[in-house]
Write an enzyme that holds these catalytic residues in place. Sequence first.
Site, PDB file in Angstrom:
ATOM      1  N   GLN A   1     -27.118 -11.837  15.550  1.00 38.58           N
ATOM      2  CA  GLN A   1     -28.568 -11.877  15.306  1.00 38.58           C
ATOM      3  C   GLN A   1     -29.157 -13.210  15.775  1.00 38.58           C
ATOM      4  O   GLN A   1     -30.223 -13.241  16.382  1.00 38.58           O
ATOM      5  CB  GLN A   1     -28.835 -11.670  13.797  1.00 38.58           C
ATOM      6  CG  GLN A   1     -30.256 -11.295  13.463  1.00 38.58           C
ATOM      7  CD  GLN A   1     -30.633  -9.920  14.022  1.00 38.58           C
ATOM      8  OE1 GLN A   1     -29.777  -9.073  14.251  1.00 38.58           O
ATOM      9  NE2 GLN A   1     -31.917  -9.716  14.280  1.00 38.58           N
TER      10      GLN A   1
ATOM     11  N   GLU B   1      -3.376  -4.358   6.538  1.00 37.38           N
ATOM     12  CA  GLU B   1      -2.712  -5.144   5.482  1.00 37.38           C
ATOM     13  C   GLU B   1      -3.404  -4.944   4.121  1.00 37.38           C
ATOM     14  O   GLU B   1      -3.504  -5.853   3.308  1.00 37.38           O
ATOM     15  CB  GLU B   1      -2.630  -6.623   5.878  1.00 37.38           C
ATOM     16  CG  GLU B   1      -1.932  -6.747   7.229  1.00 37.38           C
ATOM     17  CD  GLU B   1      -1.055  -7.959   7.376  1.00 37.38           C
ATOM     18  OE1 GLU B   1      -0.689  -8.563   6.354  1.00 37.38           O
ATOM     19  OE2 GLU B   1      -0.721  -8.286   8.529  1.00 37.38           O
TER      20      GLU B   1
ATOM     21  N   GLY C   1     -30.203 -10.944  22.229  1.00 33.61           N
ATOM     22  CA  GLY C   1     -29.566 -10.113  23.269  1.00 33.61           C
ATOM     23  C   GLY C   1     -28.330 -10.768  23.857  1.00 33.61           C
ATOM     24  O   GLY C   1     -27.356 -10.082  24.204  1.00 33.61           O
TER      25      GLY C   1
HETATM   26  N1  COS Z   1       5.639  -8.479  -4.694  1.00 37.42           N
HETATM   27  C1  COS Z   1       6.814  -7.963  -5.105  1.00 37.42           C
HETATM   28  N2  COS Z   1       6.892  -6.784  -5.774  1.00 37.42           N
HETATM   29  C2  COS Z   1       5.749  -6.121  -6.001  1.00 37.42           C
HETATM   30  C3  COS Z   1       4.488  -6.606  -5.583  1.00 37.42           C
HETATM   31  C4  COS Z   1       4.462  -7.844  -4.906  1.00 37.42           C
HETATM   32  N3  COS Z   1       3.294  -8.357  -4.487  1.00 37.42           N
HETATM   33  N4  COS Z   1       3.524  -5.725  -5.945  1.00 37.42           N
HETATM   34  C5  COS Z   1       4.149  -4.719  -6.570  1.00 37.42           C
HETATM   35  N5  COS Z   1       5.488  -4.962  -6.622  1.00 37.42           N
HETATM   36  C6  COS Z   1       6.513  -4.140  -7.239  1.00 37.42           C
HETATM   37  C7  COS Z   1       6.164  -3.938  -8.715  1.00 37.42           C
HETATM   38  O1  COS Z   1       6.712  -4.981  -9.487  1.00 37.42           O
HETATM   39  C8  COS Z   1       6.789  -2.607  -9.011  1.00 37.42           C
HETATM   40  O2  COS Z   1       8.183  -2.810  -9.238  1.00 37.42           O
HETATM   41  P1  COS Z   1       9.062  -1.836 -10.178  1.00 37.42           P
HETATM   42  O3  COS Z   1       9.391  -0.655  -9.366  1.00 37.42           O
HETATM   43  O4  COS Z   1      10.266  -2.649 -10.486  1.00 37.42           O
HETATM   44  O5  COS Z   1       8.236  -1.507 -11.377  1.00 37.42           O
HETATM   45  C9  COS Z   1       6.641  -1.847  -7.717  1.00 37.42           C
HETATM   46  O6  COS Z   1       6.488  -2.821  -6.691  1.00 37.42           O
HETATM   47  C10 COS Z   1       5.458  -0.909  -7.726  1.00 37.42           C
HETATM   48  O7  COS Z   1       4.299  -1.688  -7.883  1.00 37.42           O
HETATM   49  P2  COS Z   1       2.883  -1.090  -8.244  1.00 37.42           P
HETATM   50  O8  COS Z   1       3.001  -0.318  -9.521  1.00 37.42           O
HETATM   51  O9  COS Z   1       1.910  -2.194  -8.188  1.00 37.42           O
HETATM   52  O10 COS Z   1       2.609  -0.088  -7.082  1.00 37.42           O
HETATM   53  P3  COS Z   1       1.415   0.934  -6.951  1.00 37.42           P
HETATM   54  O11 COS Z   1       2.012   2.179  -6.483  1.00 37.42           O
HETATM   55  O12 COS Z   1       0.563   0.921  -8.160  1.00 37.42           O
HETATM   56  O13 COS Z   1       0.453   0.433  -5.765  1.00 37.42           O
HETATM   57  C11 COS Z   1      -0.582  -0.749  -4.074  1.00 37.42           C
HETATM   58  C12 COS Z   1       0.505  -0.591  -5.121  1.00 37.42           C
HETATM   59  C13 COS Z   1      -1.556   0.402  -3.922  1.00 37.42           C
HETATM   60  C14 COS Z   1      -1.326  -2.004  -4.438  1.00 37.42           C
HETATM   61  C15 COS Z   1       0.232  -0.886  -2.805  1.00 37.42           C
HETATM   62  O14 COS Z   1       0.817   0.343  -2.495  1.00 37.42           O
HETATM   63  C16 COS Z   1      -0.536  -1.412  -1.659  1.00 37.42           C
HETATM   64  O15 COS Z   1      -0.736  -2.619  -1.556  1.00 37.42           O
HETATM   65  N6  COS Z   1      -0.950  -0.504  -0.760  1.00 37.42           N
HETATM   66  C17 COS Z   1      -1.539  -0.915   0.472  1.00 37.42           C
HETATM   67  C18 COS Z   1      -0.499  -0.928   1.525  1.00 37.42           C
HETATM   68  C19 COS Z   1      -0.914  -1.725   2.687  1.00 37.42           C
HETATM   69  O16 COS Z   1      -1.407  -2.822   2.566  1.00 37.42           O
HETATM   70  N7  COS Z   1      -0.698  -1.150   3.853  1.00 37.42           N
HETATM   71  C20 COS Z   1      -0.985  -1.833   5.059  1.00 37.42           C
HETATM   72  C21 COS Z   1       0.302  -1.987   5.787  1.00 37.42           C
HETATM   73  S1  COS Z   1       0.341  -3.242   6.942  1.00 37.42           S
HETATM   74  S2  COS Z   1      -0.934  -2.750   8.292  1.00 37.42           S
END
Ligand code: COS
Length: 392
Positions: free
Chosen positions: A336, A363, A340
């Site tokens: 902005q 990510e 142009g």
């Molecule tokens: N570091 C280490 N361990 C982790 C963690 C972290 N930052 N976050 C979660 N965990 C572990 C938890 O401790 C849990 O362990 P247990 O199995 O021992 O209980 C397990 O992972 C599951 O964690 P959580 O319950 O938080 O998982 P969810 O299924 O609720 O969801 C989200 C997590 C949705 C936050 C996650 O799947 C996510 O970040 N999704 C996006 C993925 C992404 O960024 N994709 C892009 C890829 S790169 S282009």
Amino acid sequence: MDLDLTDEQELISETARRFADEYVIPRVRESDRAQRFDLELARKLGEMGYLGAPVAEQYGGRGLDHVTYGLIVEQIGRADSAARTVISVQTSLVCGSVERWGTEEQKQRWLPQLCSGEAFGCFGLTEPDSGSDAASMRTRAERIDGGWRINGQKMWISLGNVASVALVFAQTDPELAHRGLACFLVPTDTPGFSSQEIHGKLGLRSSDTASLAFDGLEVPDEALLGEVGQGFKIAMSALDLGRYSVAAGCVGICDGCVEASVAYATERKQFGVPIAGFQLVQAMIAEMIVKRDAARLLVLRAGMLKDKGVPSTTETSIAKLYATESAIECANTAIQVHGGAGYVDDHPVERYLRDARVTTLYEGTSQIQKLIIGRAATGIDAILPRSPGADG
Ligand code: COS
């Protein structure tokens, strides 16, 4: 929180700024236009010590702290988000995972060549049908004698066509859901591994993006990173580092928007005076500066927590959410200011907008960051949608 940078941090940031100005910026427009991955630049990043900067020196890194790493990433992000993506993927997602979870042999084998830029690595988590819900992946790893057989696909994989090694996440036992995931270090010349370039992207046009396919690919036990069942934790801990790096790169975009807008507005005259003299133009510049500074402080806080070795998932999500959204807003505002002239690639601002757009998607989307922040604040998990009438 001590906001003063050390002399060494200042010097490294200044060196990265000069490198970005003198080496990266002069080549970025042509690569973007040609949609060509700049391999020479990627290797040069290794020579400069910008790939694997926080990796321990014994494995070929520079042993830098995360704050300093963030400063480097900011400067490269200001110049070229495609080059910044090389640093983020190679350093945070790939090297970070190998250094934290790898055996001594795996570290010795992969880290020196990744840190030097002699080889590249990619991070194979996302699939055509599995993005935010990473644990629902369909790629399967089956036990065979002395190793594993992997079948499946990955999607939107940065560096996937140039990588020598891929971190491949795969399900070993669907009944265990996220606790069945495993991560493998797969040399990309393994029979059964193939990659395909993805073109037609809105931005990051000179970044290498691939879809990967694994067709009966076999790896030995030594390819397993961490243990079976630790794949999800490896992915999440890698994303804690990757999101930090993306956020730092977006501070660079915000800074580039301010820099370009101040330069243009003080030069460009309308009604006989530089447009910087108009209050509404100054307001736009001020808004960008506030966003840049706030994003920079959030990134600094996340980096300091990482350097202290304390959990920083929430603060990293806050930094990533704010910095990525701010980069888009700043780029839009910078266009902005430029009028142009900002709509064509003589100035960097239209590329900033196109390149920033993906950062609220990859990510972890902005929505996923908000859910992570909201869950930490309330203790209530709002990530899984519940159908009406479902218990709980
Ligand atoms: N570091 C280490 N361990 C982790 C963690 C972290 N930052 N976050 C979660 N965990 C572990 C938890 O401790 C849990 O362990 P247990 O199995 O021992 O209980 C397990 O992972 C599951 O964690 P959580 O319950 O938080 O998982 P969810 O299924 O609720 O969801 C989200 C997590 C949705 C936050 C996650 O799947 C996510 O970040 N999704 C996006 C993925 C992404 O960024 N994709 C892009 C890829 S790169 S282009």
